[in-house]
Design a protein around this motif. Structure first.
Motif: not given
Length: 586
Positions: A243-248, A256-264, A575-577
């Protein structure tokens, strides 16, 4: 009197053209999506996934992270219309490349799969058809999704394989999946997924079972494909270094739930949810000071451990495999192990590392007595293991990579654990059950699991059962062949901690094989590096990781993925800061 609101757009408001461009760039958008399972017995529906908000842009890699059962794969399968028959998908908004997924019929789904969305599955060997050539499987997509002629299909298939970095692509069209390595099969899967020119690529744990060097190659290829083909990528993984290497953008799922969403960058620097912080804390790491050359770090070279008696000694062990050929050719021999020599001291753990095909698993099977060496000598506690009497009395047990395949699905857990003991005289049924309960307690499982079947347990629980079964005969040496490679990060940490505790409590010696060098570092005292069946380097753990002498060892270490997003080796754009977007925390 209040002034009338101005109808002119704000100075910083996006223009209509910009908004239209953003919509066109959005490949997948979910709003309040969920998956409900209706039990076959007519019971209450189960909400497996709920409240999922997800968006994937073109050329963007979005990661879904979480442990088994968190709903990652169900969310991905809903995009393809591949949910189980008794599962129902719902959403306030569900758009793929501008199409409303809630309105599609069976024919629409068939047209969409492979054209608007492609998928790369976790295990390519089980996903590819074993009786069709690579060329047939790629050209099938080109025929049904793009209606190319035979000549066009062949030329496009060769071009796809070449773009995936595969050697001799024209000849590869005639090969079958079993003739390729794991990394090559995964590249073929990616070629098939891209053959229909999809707008979205879903990759479900695409590098879990691959070596570090092959993993790096596949990830680089995936990122390059996304950027060059303007494809959005939805990556499902439990590996935080990937995730750290490729995700934005990163979405963390649990129950079953999203507990957190953020730029990498933001998620790794300032995780908001307690569960995210827990996952990051459990991720195996090698201390930075060890990764530096010891002289630069100001540390003395580590000294070899005080010599203890060797429980296992290998002297010039060799192994050949016959390669079947056509009837008019003579069968050839493949050298899997070439004069392998090392010793394991009592009470220590020896880590075996190397790429696929280096001979690790062949060596493990020979040590465990599941295969015969074709040359050399193995000695256990000073006795020659080629003697059938010595082999029969040698207390060596093995823990395999896939616990589900290792356990008989028709037997209950209690029977599986005590099966080795049941063959010995003097054990009553009550004694066997009591012993099984004691072994389960030893590996951290409740006695209530005795009457369950393997399919009723999680992957980590099944691996604990395999360890308990291996311990039932009180071995002195435990051979662990990739025991944590397919497990979630938290379960990996639990199994590694369990093995460490058992090693100490039971005075076990271990041979530990893994392609994840972080787990090897966490558990090993000594390291042996294999390349193409030969030992190229051996020594204490910190010496091998901190001051490797052989170029191959250095290449293995260089292929390790850094868990710091700012040190990505694959992104061509930063990646987005942290702080570029607000994190969403459930």
């Amino acid at each position: 009197m209040t002034a009338a609101p101005s109808l002119a757009p704000a100075a910083n408001a996006p223009s209509l053209a910009v908004l239209q461009t953003r919509r066109a760039d959005t490949v997948l958008r979910y709003r309040n999506a969920g998956v409900t399972l209706q039990p076959h017995d007519g019971g209450e529906p189960l909400r497996l996934v709920r409240g999922v908000d997800l968006e994937v842009q073109r050329s963007q890699v979005v990661a879904l992270v979480g442990e088994s059962g968190s709903g990652k794969t169900l969310t991905a399968l809903s995009v393809l219309g591949l949910l189980p028959g008794n599962a129902r998908f719902s959403a306030d908004e569900a758009l793929l490349n501008g199409r409303d997924l809630r309105q599609l019929g069976k024919a629409d789904w068939r047209r969409l799969r492979g054209a608007d969305v492609g998928m790369v599955f976790q295990e390519p060997l089980s996903s590819l058809n074993p009786v069709l050539t690579i060329g047939d499987q790629i050209e099938e997509v080109l025929y049904y999704k793009r209606q190319l002629t035979r000549r066009q299909r062949r030329a496009e298939a060769i071009d796809l394989l070449a773009r995936m970095g595969l050697p001799r692509p024209a000849q590869l069209l005639q090969d079958y999946p079993f003739q390729l390595s794991g990394g090559m099969r995964q590249r073929v899967m990616l070629a098939i997924a891209m053959a229909g020119e999809p707008a979205l690529l879903i990759a479900d744990e695409p590098t879990t079972a691959l070596d570090n060097t092959v993993q790096a190659q596949v990830l680089e290829l995936m990122v390059r494909t996304a950027e060059q083909s303007d494809v959005g990528v939805l990556l499902i993984t439990h590996d935080l270094s990937v995730v750290a290497q490729v995700a934005d953008q990163v979405h963390v799922m649990r129950h079953g739930e999203m507990v957190e969403s953020a730029p990498v960058q933001q998620l790794f620097a300032r995780p908001q949810a307690a569960y995210t912080r827990q996952l990051l804390a459990l991720a195996p790491r090698i201390p930075a000071v060890v990764r530096q050359p010891l002289a630069e770090a100001g540390l003395p070279a580590p000294q070899a451990a005080q010599q203890a008696p060797a429980i296992l000694q290998l002297d010039a062990v060799s192994k050949y495999y016959q390669q079947p050929r056509a009837w008019h050719f003579k069968a050839q021999k493949h050298l899997a192990l070439d004069s392998v020599s090392f010793s394991l001291q009592r009470g220590r753990t020896l880590g075996l590392v190397g790429e696929s095909g280096s001979g690790k698993s062949s060596l493990a099977r020979i040590i465990a007595g599941l295969a015969q060496a074709d040359g050399g000598q193995l000695r256990f506690d000073g006795a020659d293991l080629s003697d059938p009497a010595v082999r029969a009395g040698a207390s060596i047990q093995m823990v395999f990579q896939d616990p589900y395949a290792s356990l008989n699905p028709r037997m209950r857990i209690g029977q599986l654990i005590t099966e080795p003991l049941a063959e010995q005289p003097g054990w009553t049924a009550a004694q066997l059950r009591a012993q099984a309960a004691q072994l389960l307690e030893m590996v951290g499982l409740p006695a209530s699991a005795l009457d369950r079947f393997a399919h009723e347990l999680s992957g980590g629980q099944r691996q604990r059962v395999c360890i308990a079964r291996a311990l039932s005969v009180k071995p002195q040496l435990l051979v662990c062949d990739e025991p944590v490679s397919a497990l979630d990060v938290s379960v990996q940490a639990e199994i590694l901690a369990l093995l460490q505790r058992l090693k100490k409590d039971l005075q076990l010696s271990m041979v530990f094989i893994a392609h994840g060098l972080e787990s090897v570092y966490a558990i090993s005292d000594d390291i042996v590096v294999l390349e193409k069946g030969r030992v190229v380097e051996a020594g204490p753990r910190d010496q091998i990781f901190g001051a490797p002498r052989h170029a191959y060892t250095r290449s293995l270490l260089d292929a390790m993925l850094d868990i710091d997003p700012s040190r990505s080796r694959f992104r061509t754009r930063p990646a987005a800061p942290a702080g570029a977007a607000l994190a969403r925390v459930a």
